[in-house]
Design a protein around this motif. Structure first.
Motif, PDB file in Angstrom:
ATOM      1  N   ALA A  42      -0.552 -28.119 -36.514  1.00 16.60           N
ATOM      2  CA  ALA A  42      -0.731 -29.432 -37.136  1.00 16.60           C
ATOM      3  C   ALA A  42      -1.429 -29.320 -38.487  1.00 16.60           C
ATOM      4  N   ARG A  59       7.362 -28.857 -32.144  1.00 17.69           N
ATOM      5  CA  ARG A  59       7.569 -30.279 -31.883  1.00 17.69           C
ATOM      6  C   ARG A  59       8.083 -30.868 -33.193  1.00 17.69           C
ATOM      7  N   SER A  61       8.875 -33.783 -34.279  1.00 20.71           N
ATOM      8  CA  SER A  61       8.220 -34.985 -34.819  1.00 20.71           C
ATOM      9  C   SER A  61       6.963 -34.604 -35.597  1.00 20.71           C
ATOM     10  N   LEU A  62       6.249 -33.587 -35.107  1.00 23.29           N
ATOM     11  CA  LEU A  62       5.066 -33.111 -35.809  1.00 23.29           C
ATOM     12  C   LEU A  62       5.458 -32.489 -37.150  1.00 23.29           C
ATOM     13  N   ARG A  64       7.963 -33.267 -39.034  1.00 29.05           N
ATOM     14  CA  ARG A  64       8.307 -34.341 -39.975  1.00 29.05           C
ATOM     15  C   ARG A  64       7.052 -35.006 -40.531  1.00 29.05           C
ATOM     16  N   GLN A  65       6.000 -35.130 -39.713  1.00 29.71           N
ATOM     17  CA  GLN A  65       4.760 -35.743 -40.170  1.00 29.71           C
ATOM     18  C   GLN A  65       4.034 -34.859 -41.170  1.00 29.71           C
ATOM     19  N   LEU A  66       4.113 -33.551 -40.973  1.00 34.72           N
ATOM     20  CA  LEU A  66       3.416 -32.619 -41.851  1.00 34.72           C
ATOM     21  C   LEU A  66       4.065 -32.551 -43.229  1.00 34.72           C
ATOM     22  N   ASP A  67       5.380 -32.452 -43.238  1.00 35.79           N
ATOM     23  CA  ASP A  67       6.077 -32.255 -44.519  1.00 35.79           C
ATOM     24  C   ASP A  67       7.535 -32.663 -44.329  1.00 35.79           C
ATOM     25  N   GLU A  68       8.012 -33.535 -45.172  1.00 34.60           N
ATOM     26  CA  GLU A  68       9.392 -33.993 -45.047  1.00 34.60           C
ATOM     27  C   GLU A  68      10.391 -32.869 -45.301  1.00 34.60           C
ATOM     28  N   THR A  71      12.186 -29.382 -42.244  1.00 37.85           N
ATOM     29  CA  THR A  71      13.282 -29.834 -41.387  1.00 37.85           C
ATOM     30  C   THR A  71      13.662 -28.752 -40.384  1.00 37.85           C
TER      31      THR A  71
END
Length: 349
Positions: A42, A59, A61-62, A64-68, A71
């Protein structure tokens, strides 16, 4: 940190990943050795210090939250560059990512959505560091599972589950050479591999479980399931052997005593009770007879009686099979009153 004992992606999939984990791509890489297991962090750097042979849990979803830009496609590309052993995710990535993993031979595993990745990581590391202990635990679980299923649903249910697991056919053979039961569809085409697992009790081999499959690679978990099923089947073989020995000991003279009166009948009752057949108390008794005079008779009637006896014992009855002249007899002792519809259900099942 290198593993104390190496294991392949395929083996860790079988031994430590949650039930329901599926392979999305990269079957060609399942034989790669896993050196260590790590998870997407994280904090930065999200992937940490990756090295060849690492199995990564992510994970999405994690990510995507860290860095767009982090992928699934980027993850696969990065892992392929460092020659990682595989990637396990908790949600299905896009088709482009799956196609890339397939082309590069990177095993891409999909975990059940509800998986606790921290627990999965611990299980993987435990299996990686002590493969033998993990194998022993899985073997015990498989044995207990099949023994419980044998008690609830009978031998055919055990063999059917194993046949489905190996996508093939399964047969249980007694040490006499007799085929006791089979499950699964006969295989056609391709190279058919037969794998044999001994069924033994207290050091005595009573038969073997034979798996016929088209799968050339022998999966570690399949071997564990097969041996667990073989151990459970050994219990059934032992019970069959014991029943036959009892039948031989009792013989036709016991039936003659039962049909007699006075002291002969009393002696027969005592012999029945010594063999575990319940006469005392408020009991009803049912005797089923099958003639064995026609050509080839015997095995069908014996199997039928075994199935009926299993259904009756499941309802709390006590059973005993006897051979008498040209007939096979099944004695059933049940708590009174024994309703006719209950007996009919035993045969219907």
């Amino acid at each position: 940190m290198p593993a104390a004992r190496s294991a392949t992606v395929r083996e860790l999939w079988s031994l430590a990943l949650p039930a329901g984990t599926t392979l999305l791509a990269g079957e060609a890489g399942l034989g790669q050795t896993v050196e260590w297991v790590t998870s997407l962090r994280a904090t930065f750097p999200a992937l940490g210090d990756l090295q060849p042979g690492y199995l990564v849990l992510a994970r999405l979803s994690l990510a995507r939250q860290l860095d767009e830009h982090l992928t699934p496609l980027f993850l696969v590309e990065e892992l392929c560059q460092v020659m990682a052993a595989g990637l396990a995710v908790n949600e299905r990535p896009d088709d482009e990512t799956i196609a890339l993993a397939e082309r590069r031979g990177l095993p891409l595993l999909l975990l059940p959505a509800e998986s606790d990745l921290y627990r999965v990581e611990r299980d993987l590391l435990r299996a990686l560091l002590d493969t033998q202990a993990q194998l022993a635990r899985r073997e015990q679980e498989a044995r207990e599972h099949f023994e419980a299923r044998l008690a609830r649903e009978g031998l055919n249910a055990v063999l059917s589950e194993l046949a489905q697991a190996c996508s093939g056919a399964v047969s249980l053979n007694a040490s006499t050479g007799e085929t006791v039961a089979t499950a699964g569809s006969p295989l056609t085409g391709g190279a058919i591999v037969q794998i044999r697992y001994p069924a033994h009790v207290a050091g005595r081999t009573l038969g073997e479980l034979v798996i016929s499959t088209n799968q050339r690679r022998q999966d570690a978990m399949l071997s564990i399931l097969a041996q667990g099923a073989a151990d459970a089947c050994a219990v059934d073989l032992w019970q069959r052997l014991t029943r036959r020995q009892i039948e031989d000991e009792l013989g036709a003279d016991l039936v003659e005593q039962l049909l007699g009166d006075g002291s002969a009948a009393s002696a027969a009752c005592n012999r029945l009770e010594r063999q575990g057949y319940v006469l005392a108390g408020d009991r009803d008794h049912l005797v089923v007879a099958a003639p064995l005079e026609r050509q080839g008779a015997g095995r069908f009637e014996e199997q039928l009686f075994e199935d009926v006896a299993w259904a009756a014992r499941r309802d709390g009855a006590v059973t005993l099979q006897l051979a008498y002249g040209a007939h096979l007899l099944l004695l059933i002792s049940s708590t009174a009153p024994l309703e006719g519809q209950v007996a009919r259900r035993w045969f219907t099942e």
